[in-house]
Design an enzyme around this catalytic site. Structure first.
Site, PDB file in Angstrom:
ATOM      1  N   TYR A 150     -39.687 -15.360  -9.917  1.00 36.50           N
ATOM      2  CA  TYR A 150     -39.002 -16.151  -8.885  1.00 36.50           C
ATOM      3  C   TYR A 150     -40.004 -17.043  -8.169  1.00 36.50           C
ATOM      4  O   TYR A 150     -41.202 -16.766  -8.149  1.00 36.50           O
ATOM      5  CB  TYR A 150     -38.272 -15.241  -7.885  1.00 36.50           C
ATOM      6  N   CYS A 151     -39.492 -18.130  -7.608  1.00 39.60           N
ATOM      7  CA  CYS A 151     -40.304 -19.000  -6.753  1.00 39.60           C
ATOM      8  C   CYS A 151     -39.380 -19.570  -5.682  1.00 39.60           C
ATOM      9  O   CYS A 151     -38.269 -19.071  -5.492  1.00 39.60           O
ATOM     10  CB  CYS A 151     -40.987 -20.094  -7.572  1.00 39.60           C
ATOM     11  N   THR A 152     -39.814 -20.610  -4.968  1.00 38.02           N
ATOM     12  CA  THR A 152     -39.046 -21.112  -3.820  1.00 38.02           C
ATOM     13  C   THR A 152     -37.674 -21.663  -4.219  1.00 38.02           C
ATOM     14  O   THR A 152     -36.650 -21.270  -3.674  1.00 38.02           O
ATOM     15  CB  THR A 152     -39.830 -22.219  -3.094  1.00 38.02           C
TER      16      THR A 152
END
Ligand SMILES: [Zn+2]
Ligand SMILES: [Zn+2]
Length: 344
Positions: free
Chosen positions: A199-201
């Site tokens: 996951y990331c932003t």
């Protein structure tokens, strides 16, 4: 020669004054797409022209591999903006991620032509965007995280995961995108068969990273659709149980969106509980760090006594000190070329 109508030339002070006087609301939103873009400079200029006419602010990168945009749009211009986007084949129906918490995010429009939309420093033979990780919805991501053998990986820098992350996630101790993939590759050595949950932003970093890991022999790579921003909306609006704790760090003036009330980090000055990111008040420093309310008052929103003392000097005194290279070094000991960094 740069065409002055295609670049911001106003000072920050004037821009912030103008922003304060605006009588309308703005929407903060981000979007990205990996798509081949040609004639980059003229594409960039055209976007600047069209978007500045609609008073769009933000930070936008365009490259041969696609576009990555974080923008703030006057609410009353949203429809026209969307229509404008749809006139470009490469931007047609591009999925948008709206901010979880609104606020003044940007005060000018910057559009840059870059080698990559995420600065991993990869060669084009190190990944293939035809093969990317499986997209999981926030609900699917929750179920996958509950499987005992899955491995959750935070694809962001340390100063981001420091204030908020998924429970049990591996959060690499890196400060730049360039360091990220080699470090995660090291951490995941021997886990090529495992279920990996990235996951990331907002999703743009996972999209390319997932392709890189598939290219490196990983068999079960998954990514959170729309990143933490999309997850945050599901938690707020659709009763999703949050396995993310704390704040979602964002790269604009808001510096963070609260997802849960948990505070998982500490003030870099006194060690007390805080997840309040501050941009050092000394213009010659601008280091990004975590500061509690008490220290913020004590140090006048500066990262150190040196910065606070420098900040209290008159403009003339500051200028003189800046001319003396030795003094500048001591006064700006933590500064890096505008990049966020943590005090260590
Ligand atoms: Zn403190
Ligand atoms: Zn400072």
């Amino acid at each position: 020669m740069k065409n002055p109508s295609l670049y911001n030339e106003k000072s920050k002070k004037d821009l912030l004054e103008e922003l304060k006087l605006e009588s309308f609301k703005r929407l903060t939103c981000s979007f990205y797409r990996y798509v081949s873009i040609v004639n980059l400079n003229s594409f960039r200029d055209l976007l600047y022209e069209e978007w500045s006419a609609l008073k769009i602010f933000g930070r936008v990168y365009v490259s041969n591999e696609g576009i990555n945009a974080q923008i703030s749009c006057p609410q009353h211009n949203w429809k026209s903006y969307n229509e404008k986007l749809n006139t470009h084949r490469v931007l047609k129906d591009i999925p948008k991620n709206f901010a979880v918490e609104e606020g003044n995010s940007f005060h000018k429009l910057v559009i840059k032509v870059k080698d990559e939309i995420v600065a991993y420093g990869l060669n084009t033979n190190e990944y293939d965007m035809n093969f990317v990780g499986k997209h999981l919805s926030p609900r699917e991501f929750n179920s996958a995280m509950n499987r005992p053998k899955s491995i959750i990986v935070d694809m962001r820098n340390y100063y981001e995961s420091e204030v908020g992350k998924f429970k049990g996630a591996i959060a690499p101790s890196v400060e730049t995108s360039r360091e990220l993939l080699p470090e995660i590759k090291r951490l995941l050595k021997g886990k090529e068969e495992s279920e990996i949950l990235m996951y990331c932003t907002g999703g743009v970093r996972c999209e390319k990273a997932s392709s890189f890991f598939i290219h490196n022999g990983f068999k079960n790579i998954n990514q959170l659709t729309g990143g933490i921003i999309n997850y945050g909306h599901q938690v707020r609006n659709n009763n999703l149980e949050s396995q993310f704790i704390g704040k979602n760090f964002v790269f604009d003036a808001r510096l963070g969106e609260r997802i849960t009330d948990d505070v998982i980090s500490n003030c870099h000055q006194c060690g007390g509980t805080s997840d309040n990111h501050i941009d050092c008040n000394n213009d010659a420093c601008h280091i990004l760090f975590i500061q509690c309310y008490k220290c913020s008052k004590k140090y006048d929103q500066c990262c150190s006594i040196e910065c606070m003392e420098f900040n209290r000097l008159s403009e003339d005194e500051k200028r003189t000190l800046r001319k003396d290279p030795d003094q500048v070094v001591s006064m700006t000991r933590n500064s890096t070329s505008g990049k966020p960094r943590l005090i260590t």
